[in-house]
Each structure stands twice: as C-alpha cells, then as structure tokens.
Design an enzyme around this catalytic site. Structure first.
Site, PDB file in Angstrom:
ATOM      1  N   ASP A   9      -7.928  -0.675  -4.551  1.00  0.00           N
ATOM      2  CA  ASP A   9      -6.622  -0.103  -4.847  1.00  0.00           C
ATOM      3  C   ASP A   9      -5.579  -1.181  -5.136  1.00  0.00           C
ATOM      4  OD1 ASP A   9      -7.925   2.206  -4.129  1.00  0.00           O
ATOM      5  OD2 ASP A   9      -6.508   2.785  -2.554  1.00  0.00           O
ATOM      6  N   HIS A 164      -8.776  -3.709  -1.484  1.00  0.00           N
ATOM      7  CA  HIS A 164      -7.647  -3.971  -2.385  1.00  0.00           C
ATOM      8  C   HIS A 164      -7.921  -5.191  -3.253  1.00  0.00           C
ATOM      9  CE1 HIS A 164      -5.952  -1.487   0.812  1.00  0.00           C
ATOM     10  NE2 HIS A 164      -5.095  -1.066  -0.099  1.00  0.00           N
TER      11      HIS A 164
HETATM   12 ZN   LIG Z   1      -2.501   1.754  -2.210  1.00  0.00          ZN
END
Ligand SMILES: [Zn+2]
Length: 217
Positions: A9, A164
């Site tokens: 993400d 991430h």
């Molecule tokens: Zn996020």
C-alpha cells in the site's frame, strides 16, 4: 503450512517500488499494489505502476490523498474526491474487479473505514472492497516486522497481509520474509480470501455495520 496473499500500500514510490518489484520477480510471486491517487499523478510515478501491471501484479485504489479516514471526514463523503478521482487516474491500470482498499489509522478495522456515500459509490460502481487480516506494521517496525508477519501467517489458514512500498516500509527485508515464509512451507496466492472482501464487484457480501460510519454529514 498456510497461504499468503501479498499487498503493498501507499505507493508508488520511485526509491522503493522498483526494488519491491525486483524482489517479487526473483521469487516469481504476484501481488496487488494499492496506490494513492495523488502519488500516481506525480511526474514519473505512473511508469512504476505500469511496470507492476506489466509484470502481472494487480493495481488497486487506495484513495486520492490518504489523509482523513473516510468514516471520520467532516463532510461525511469523499466518494468522488477520494475514490472516484483515483479510479479515473488509474484508468486502464485498474484491475477489472475495481479493487478499493480504505485505510484506518495503523490498520484498525472499524467504522472509520467507510461512510454511507462511499458505500453507495462502491456498490453502484461495481468496486470490490478489499480489507486485510494481518498488519505487521512494517512502517513502524522496519526491522522487526518479519517476525511479526511470520507469526501472523502461521496462526491462520490464509493471510492477506498489508505491507508498504514506502521508504520506511517492507522493502529492505522483503526478500528475507519471502525466503522464510517459503522455508516454513507457506504458499502464495494473488487472489483475496472471501472474508477480507466485504463488497465484491459491487455486491455486498456481509453486513457492513462494523466498517461504516453512521455519523451524519
Ligand atoms: Zn494505506
């Protein structure tokens, strides 16, 4: 032995995303990248997501600004400004199932994730809302998250993990994590477990009460 689905993400990030893609390619694994619209629109960044898509990864929508969780917005909306605008920016990069992932502070799942206008936008727009069942907090613990993640993966049959592609994210130890997960006998799938997809192609799968704010605009 368990199954792991990888998601990344908050990118695309020029200093991180290419390395994540290189690592995934070395391991012959496919993931999904939930991108932030305003980052995707920055000069040079779309090419990173185009490379990801060309290499078989799926690209999803992770809001335009990733600022205030949708369920906590003062205006009680954000459907067009955060979701629709990002989907338009994605264009042909978007997976046909129109994956959208909301966010909450630190990965908390609760009424802060969505609001009623956004749910209407998702169902009318045939989106799939993709949550998660593991957040090893790579952004807060860039060295220790591997152990956390391996523990989470061993504790359930199918883990949809949030990592991430951010400078403080999972990139540096991703190779170690993937080697150790494989050594533990875990397998990988690109698809998402049903339990993490409360809306699929616009159809609501489970009651959404727990993830939609009911506050009035
Ligand atoms: Zn996020």
């Amino acid at each position: 032995m368990a199954t792991i689905t990888l998601t990344f993400d908050n990118g695309p990030e020029p200093d991180v995303t290419p390395g994540v893609l290189d690592t995934l390619a070395r391991h012959d694994l496919k993931a999904t990248f939930f991108v932030i619209g305003e980052k995707l629109a920055m000069p040079g960044r779309r090419a990173l997501s185009e490379r990801a898509a060309a290499e078989g990864h799926w690209i999803g929508n992770h809001t335009w600004t990733h600022s205030v969780p949708l369920g906590q917005r003062e205006d009680g909306d954000g459907a067009e400004a955060e979701v629709g605008r990002t989907q338009a920016e994605l264009g042909a990069l978007a997976h046909p199932d129109r994956f959208f992932r909301p966010f909450g502070g630190g990965g908390h799942i609760g009424p802060l994730l969505l609001n009623q206008p956004v749910v209407a936008h998702l169902t009318q727009g045939a989106y799939s809302c993709v949550l998660w069942n593991a957040i090893p907090r790579d952004f807060a613990d860039p060295d220790g998250w591997v152990e956390t993640a391996l523990g989470q993966c061993a504790a359930q049959d199918w883990t949809l993990i949030v990592l991430h592609d951010l400078p403080k994210g999972a990139g540096r130890h991703l190779d170690t994590f993937l080697h150790r997960a494989k050594d533990a006998g875990h397998g990988f799938r690109q698809e998402f477990p049903d339990a993490c997809v409360p809306i699929r192609r616009g159809d609501i799968q489970v009651p959404l009460d727990g993830i939609v704010s009911h506050r009035e605009a």
